[in-house]
Scaffold this motif. Sequence first.
Motif, PDB file in Angstrom:
ATOM      1  N   MET A 105       2.279  15.395   4.310  1.00  0.00           N
ATOM      2  CA  MET A 105       2.160  15.002   3.030  1.00  0.00           C
ATOM      3  C   MET A 105       1.494  15.855   2.371  1.00  0.00           C
ATOM      4  N   GLY A 106       0.822  16.819   2.905  1.00  0.00           N
ATOM      5  CA  GLY A 106       0.046  17.977   2.111  1.00  0.00           C
ATOM      6  C   GLY A 106      -1.412  17.496   2.016  1.00  0.00           C
ATOM      7  N   ASP A 107      -2.343  18.123   1.352  1.00  0.00           N
ATOM      8  CA  ASP A 107      -3.741  17.717   1.387  1.00  0.00           C
ATOM      9  C   ASP A 107      -4.048  17.131   0.231  1.00  0.00           C
ATOM     10  N   ALA A 108      -3.283  16.651  -0.917  1.00  0.00           N
ATOM     11  CA  ALA A 108      -3.732  15.930  -1.725  1.00  0.00           C
ATOM     12  C   ALA A 108      -3.217  14.494  -1.815  1.00  0.00           C
ATOM     13  N   ILE A 109      -3.396  13.964  -0.810  1.00  0.00           N
ATOM     14  CA  ILE A 109      -2.917  12.568  -0.540  1.00  0.00           C
ATOM     15  C   ILE A 109      -3.626  11.657  -1.271  1.00  0.00           C
ATOM     16  N   GLN A 110      -2.767  10.614  -1.846  1.00  0.00           N
ATOM     17  CA  GLN A 110      -3.654   9.509  -2.698  1.00  0.00           C
ATOM     18  C   GLN A 110      -2.967   8.106  -2.282  1.00  0.00           C
ATOM     19  N   ARG A 111      -4.196   7.099  -2.200  1.00  0.00           N
ATOM     20  CA  ARG A 111      -3.662   5.795  -1.898  1.00  0.00           C
ATOM     21  C   ARG A 111      -3.716   4.943  -2.723  1.00  0.00           C
ATOM     22  N   GLN A 112      -2.752   4.053  -3.176  1.00  0.00           N
ATOM     23  CA  GLN A 112      -2.608   2.999  -4.406  1.00  0.00           C
ATOM     24  C   GLN A 112      -2.180   1.773  -3.723  1.00  0.00           C
ATOM     25  N   VAL A 113      -2.840   0.452  -4.399  1.00  0.00           N
ATOM     26  CA  VAL A 113      -2.286  -0.708  -3.623  1.00  0.00           C
ATOM     27  C   VAL A 113      -1.774  -1.412  -4.879  1.00  0.00           C
ATOM     28  N   VAL A 114      -0.762  -2.210  -4.757  1.00  0.00           N
ATOM     29  CA  VAL A 114       0.021  -2.936  -5.978  1.00  0.00           C
ATOM     30  C   VAL A 114       0.220  -4.309  -5.389  1.00  0.00           C
ATOM     31  N   SER A 115       0.375  -5.266  -6.170  1.00  0.00           N
ATOM     32  CA  SER A 115       0.807  -6.678  -5.618  1.00  0.00           C
ATOM     33  C   SER A 115       1.883  -7.197  -6.851  1.00  0.00           C
ATOM     34  N   PHE A 116       2.646  -8.176  -6.321  1.00  0.00           N
ATOM     35  CA  PHE A 116       3.544  -8.762  -7.268  1.00  0.00           C
ATOM     36  C   PHE A 116       3.250 -10.359  -7.419  1.00  0.00           C
ATOM     37  N   PRO A 117       3.519 -11.153  -8.341  1.00  0.00           N
ATOM     38  CA  PRO A 117       3.301 -12.342  -8.358  1.00  0.00           C
ATOM     39  C   PRO A 117       3.874 -13.239  -7.770  1.00  0.00           C
ATOM     40  N   ARG A 118       5.199 -12.887  -7.348  1.00  0.00           N
ATOM     41  CA  ARG A 118       6.351 -13.644  -6.590  1.00  0.00           C
ATOM     42  C   ARG A 118       5.640 -14.138  -5.196  1.00  0.00           C
ATOM     43  N   SER A 119       5.577 -15.419  -5.055  1.00  0.00           N
ATOM     44  CA  SER A 119       5.192 -15.859  -3.635  1.00  0.00           C
ATOM     45  C   SER A 119       6.306 -16.591  -3.196  1.00  0.00           C
ATOM     46  N   GLY A 120       6.641 -16.386  -1.640  1.00  0.00           N
ATOM     47  CA  GLY A 120       7.636 -17.063  -1.161  1.00  0.00           C
ATOM     48  C   GLY A 120       7.360 -16.685   0.513  1.00  0.00           C
ATOM     49  N   GLY A 178       0.754  -1.145   0.014  1.00  0.00           N
ATOM     50  CA  GLY A 178      -0.116   0.010   0.102  1.00  0.00           C
ATOM     51  C   GLY A 178       0.887   1.268  -0.134  1.00  0.00           C
ATOM     52  N   ILE A 179       0.762   2.140  -0.584  1.00  0.00           N
ATOM     53  CA  ILE A 179       1.253   3.411  -1.016  1.00  0.00           C
ATOM     54  C   ILE A 179       0.439   4.566  -0.764  1.00  0.00           C
ATOM     55  N   LEU A 180       0.890   5.408   0.263  1.00  0.00           N
ATOM     56  CA  LEU A 180       0.344   6.599   0.645  1.00  0.00           C
ATOM     57  C   LEU A 180       1.103   7.878   0.426  1.00  0.00           C
ATOM     58  N   THR A 181       0.743   8.660  -0.360  1.00  0.00           N
ATOM     59  CA  THR A 181       1.605   9.787  -0.667  1.00  0.00           C
ATOM     60  C   THR A 181       0.994  10.961  -1.255  1.00  0.00           C
ATOM     61  N   GLY A 182       1.570  12.308  -0.952  1.00  0.00           N
ATOM     62  CA  GLY A 182       1.006  13.456  -1.606  1.00  0.00           C
ATOM     63  C   GLY A 182       1.734  13.816  -2.919  1.00  0.00           C
ATOM     64  N   ASN A 183       2.715  13.022  -3.156  1.00  0.00           N
ATOM     65  CA  ASN A 183       3.695  13.501  -4.339  1.00  0.00           C
ATOM     66  C   ASN A 183       3.492  12.381  -5.454  1.00  0.00           C
ATOM     67  N   PRO A 213      -7.981   9.462  -4.025  1.00  0.00           N
ATOM     68  CA  PRO A 213      -7.918  10.342  -2.935  1.00  0.00           C
ATOM     69  C   PRO A 213      -8.019   9.474  -1.657  1.00  0.00           C
ATOM     70  N   PHE A 214      -7.243   9.820  -0.508  1.00  0.00           N
ATOM     71  CA  PHE A 214      -7.344   9.379   0.768  1.00  0.00           C
ATOM     72  C   PHE A 214      -7.844  10.471   1.618  1.00  0.00           C
ATOM     73  N   GLY A 215      -9.078  10.211   2.008  1.00  0.00           N
ATOM     74  CA  GLY A 215      -9.704  11.176   2.829  1.00  0.00           C
ATOM     75  C   GLY A 215     -10.365  10.672   4.069  1.00  0.00           C
ATOM     76  N   TYR A 216      -9.844   9.535   4.448  1.00  0.00           N
ATOM     77  CA  TYR A 216     -10.219   8.982   5.831  1.00  0.00           C
ATOM     78  C   TYR A 216      -9.795   9.660   7.094  1.00  0.00           C
ATOM     79  N   THR A 217      -8.707  10.279   7.082  1.00  0.00           N
ATOM     80  CA  THR A 217      -8.264  11.206   8.114  1.00  0.00           C
ATOM     81  C   THR A 217      -7.418  12.374   7.441  1.00  0.00           C
ATOM     82  N   THR A 218      -7.180  13.130   8.424  1.00  0.00           N
ATOM     83  CA  THR A 218      -6.323  14.286   8.202  1.00  0.00           C
ATOM     84  C   THR A 218      -5.185  14.309   8.938  1.00  0.00           C
ATOM     85  N   TYR A 219      -4.947  13.067   9.448  1.00  0.00           N
ATOM     86  CA  TYR A 219      -3.382  12.869  10.098  1.00  0.00           C
ATOM     87  C   TYR A 219      -2.299  13.209   9.471  1.00  0.00           C
TER      88      TYR A 219
END
Length: 80
Positions: free
Chosen positions: A57-72, A15-20, A46-52
């Motif tokens: 990170m600023g007011d324009a925070i965004q959240r992204q989720v990524v995954s990778f196929p490699r299991s281990g 999970g990536i959380l950033t304003g940049n 947009p990540f608007g669940y909290t202003t914490y």
Amino acid sequence: MSSPKEPLSAKLIVGILTGNPDARGSALAVLCEHFGPMDLAIEPAPFGYTTYYNREMGDAIQRQVVSFPRSGSPGIARGH
């Protein structure tokens, strides 16, 4: 008493959380360099669940989720 066992395989989900957006791009590049191509990337939203985090990170925070196929081992991210 139980005996220690090898943990089950695990998929790497990040999970990536950033304003940049540039920082997010750089983080994704490093992750792909270490773990290979992503098999799933949810569009940043947009990540608007909290202003914490806004002060850092600023007011324009965004959240992204990524995954990778490699299991281990669940320790893969620490000891790749």
